[in-house]
Design a protein around this motif. Structure first.
Motif, mmCIF file in Angstrom:
data_model
loop_
_atom_site.group_PDB
_atom_site.id
_atom_site.type_symbol
_atom_site.label_atom_id
_atom_site.label_comp_id
_atom_site.label_asym_id
_atom_site.label_seq_id
_atom_site.Cartn_x
_atom_site.Cartn_y
_atom_site.Cartn_z
ATOM 1 N N UNK A 47 0.795 -1.219 0.000
ATOM 2 C CA UNK A 47 0.000 0.000 0.000
ATOM 3 C C UNK A 47 0.828 1.269 0.000
ATOM 4 N N UNK A 48 2.182 1.190 0.224
ATOM 5 C CA UNK A 48 3.057 2.373 0.189
ATOM 6 C C UNK A 48 3.407 2.698 -1.257
ATOM 7 N N UNK A 306 10.181 13.483 3.308
ATOM 8 C CA UNK A 306 9.611 12.348 4.042
ATOM 9 C C UNK A 306 9.778 12.586 5.538
ATOM 10 N N UNK A 307 8.668 12.481 6.268
ATOM 11 C CA UNK A 307 8.675 12.537 7.724
ATOM 12 C C UNK A 307 7.850 11.371 8.251
ATOM 13 N N UNK A 311 4.821 11.347 3.143
ATOM 14 C CA UNK A 311 5.184 12.472 2.280
ATOM 15 C C UNK A 311 4.607 13.771 2.841
ATOM 16 N N UNK A 312 5.453 14.786 2.889
ATOM 17 C CA UNK A 312 5.048 16.103 3.392
ATOM 18 C C UNK A 312 5.537 17.169 2.431
ATOM 19 N N UNK A 348 -0.601 14.670 0.442
ATOM 20 C CA UNK A 348 -0.128 14.993 1.782
ATOM 21 C C UNK A 348 -0.430 13.845 2.740
ATOM 22 N N UNK A 349 0.599 13.385 3.476
ATOM 23 C CA UNK A 349 0.452 12.325 4.456
ATOM 24 C C UNK A 349 0.467 10.919 3.885
ATOM 25 N N UNK A 350 0.684 10.760 2.593
ATOM 26 C CA UNK A 350 0.688 9.444 1.980
ATOM 27 C C UNK A 350 1.939 8.674 2.400
#
Length: 358
Positions: A47-48, A306-307, A311-312, A348-350
C-alpha cells in the motif's frame, strides 16, 4: 469375543476419524505462525507508494557560479549615409576585412565640387585684392574700414571653402575602424536618402561575453575574475576575464549584468549563446536538489520530503539554477529526504517507500 471386537471398533473408529481431522489443522497453524516473521515486512510496505529520493547535503562551489550569456562584438556599427544623392561607387566586398579609413561608398558630389572650384577662384582673387589694399592702407590711400570690409569678405570665403569640404567628405562613407564588412543594402546608381542604411561593419578581434549573476554576489570583487565558458554546440572551454559590472541591478530578475573580454582566436562571432562558470575565491555553500524535485505553485515553490515514512510538502526558497540543479536557500535542512521521482501521485500524508538515488 465378538462383543469385545465390536466394542474396540466402536471406540477406535471415532478416534481415528478425529485424529485425521485435528492433526492437519495443527500443522496448518504451526506453518502459519512460522511464516509470519518473513511476510511481515512485505505486509508493512503493502500500500506504500514507491518513489525515489535523495538525502539533502551541503554542497560547496569548487568551480564557481554557473552562468549563461551571449557574445557581443568588440565594436559594431551600422553604416548610413549622411547626405542624399546617387551612389556612384561601392568600394567593398561583403564579408571582406577592411582597414580604418578605407573608402566604402561614394555618393555623387559633382555639384559640390563645382561650388568648391568657384570658391577657390574667389579666394585667389580676394587674396590678391587684399594684398593691394594692405599696401594702400600703409600709404593711407584707403580707410581702415574699407580694408576691414575686404578682409572680412576674404575670411568668409575661406569659411565657405571649409564648409564645402565638409559637405564633400560627407558624400564618402569610410570604415570607422578595422573590421569585417556585413551585407550591403544598396547598389551603384541607387539614390540614397539621408540616414539610409548601407551596410554594417563588425570588429570581432575581441569578443565580449555578457551574462548575469544573482545580485547577492555583488559584494564579491568581480572585476578581474576569470570566466570559463563553452560556446553552444562546441566541446572546448575558453577563458575570459571580467572587465565591467553594470552599476544597476535588474529589478525584475534581481540579477546584475557583467561583461568579460576574450581575444577571439577561435573565429567565434557575435550573437552566439554560451554557458560557463564564473570563478570565485570563496567556498560558497548551499543545498542542491534536482530541478525536477521543485514543484512550482501560484504562491511560490515547494518540495516533497519524508517525515515518519509519510510524504510532506514544504515551501522553499530557491536561488540560482542550471539545467540540472537548483540552489535551495531555505525550507529544508541537511539530512532531510527530498523526493525526486513519482511526485505526480503524491498526496499529503501518503505513506511512501523511498528508493534513494546514489
Amino acid at each position: 469375543m465378538n462383543k469385545s471386537l465390536k466394542r474396540v471398533l466402536q471406540i477406535g473408529i471415532p478416534v481415528v476419524i478425529v485424529g485425521a481431522i485435528v492433526i492437519p489443522r495443527l500443522d496448518f497453524f504451526s506453518n502459519k505462525d512460522a511464516s509470519t516473521p518473513t511476510t511481515a515486512p512485505q505486509a508493512a510496505n503493502r500500500g506504500a507508494l514507491p518513489v525515489t529520493g535523495m538525502v539533502a547535503s551541503m554542497s560547496t562551489s569548487g568551480n564557481g557560479i554557473p552562468v549563461t550569456g551571449v557574445l557581443v562584438a568588440n565594436e559594431e556599427v551600422e553604416l548610413v549615409s549622411e547626405t542624399a544623392g546617387k551612389v556612384v561607387k561601392i568600394a567593398f566586398e561583403e564579408g571582406a576585412l577592411v582597414k580604418k579609413g578605407t573608402l566604402l561608398v561614394k555618393v555623387d558630389d559633382s555639384d559640390l565640387q563645382a561650388q568648391l572650384a568657384r570658391a577657390e577662384f574667389q579666394k585667389e582673387l580676394l587674396a590678391a585684392k587684399l594684398e593691394r589694399q594692405r599696401i594702400l592702407l600703409k600709404r593711407e590711400s584707403i580707410s581702415v574700414e574699407e580694408f576691414q570690409q575686404l578682409e572680412t569678405e576674404y575670411n568668409m570665403n575661406l569659411a565657405d571653402i571649409e564648409l564645402l569640404k565638409v559637405r564633400i567628405a560627407r558624400t564618402e562613407i569610410r570604415a570607422p575602424f578595422d573590421g569585417r564588412m556585413g551585407f550591403r543594402f544598396v547598389s551603384e546608381g541607387s539614390y540614397l536618402q539621408s540616414s539610409t542604411k548601407v551596410s554594417s561593419i563588425v570588429d570581432n578581434s575581441y569578443l565580449k561575453i555578457e551574462f548575469s549573476i544573482p545580485e547577492k554576489y555583488i559584494d564579491l570583487p568581480l572585476v578581474g575574475r576569470k570566466l570559463t565558458f563553452q560556446p553552444s554546440g562546441m566541446e572546448y572551454q575558453i577563458e575570459a576575464e571580467v572587465y565591467a559590472v553594470d552599476p544597476q541591478a535588474d529589478v525584475a530578475t534581481h540579477t546584475i549584468t557583467l561583461r568579460a573580454r576574450y581575444r577571439n582566436t577561435k573565429n567565434l562571432v557575435a550573437g552566439m549563446f554560451v554557458k560557463g562558470e564564473l570563478m570565485t575565491a570563496e567556498n560558497l555553500k548551499y543545498i542542491l536538489v534536482p530541478t525536477e524535485a521543485v514543484v512550482p505553485e501560484m504562491d511560490g515553490k515547494r518540495l516533497w520530503i519524508v517525515k515518519n515514512k509519510k510524504a510532506t510538502s514544504v515551501p522553499v526558497q530557491t536561488d540560482s539554477r542550471n539545467s540540472q540543479f537548483v540552489e535551495v536557500t531555505s525550507g529544508i535542512q541537511v539530512g532531510d529526504t527530498v523526493l525526486t521521482g513519482g511526485l505526480m501521485q503524491l498526496r499529503e500524508g501518503m505513506i511512501v517507500n523511498v528508493k534513494l538515488n546514489k
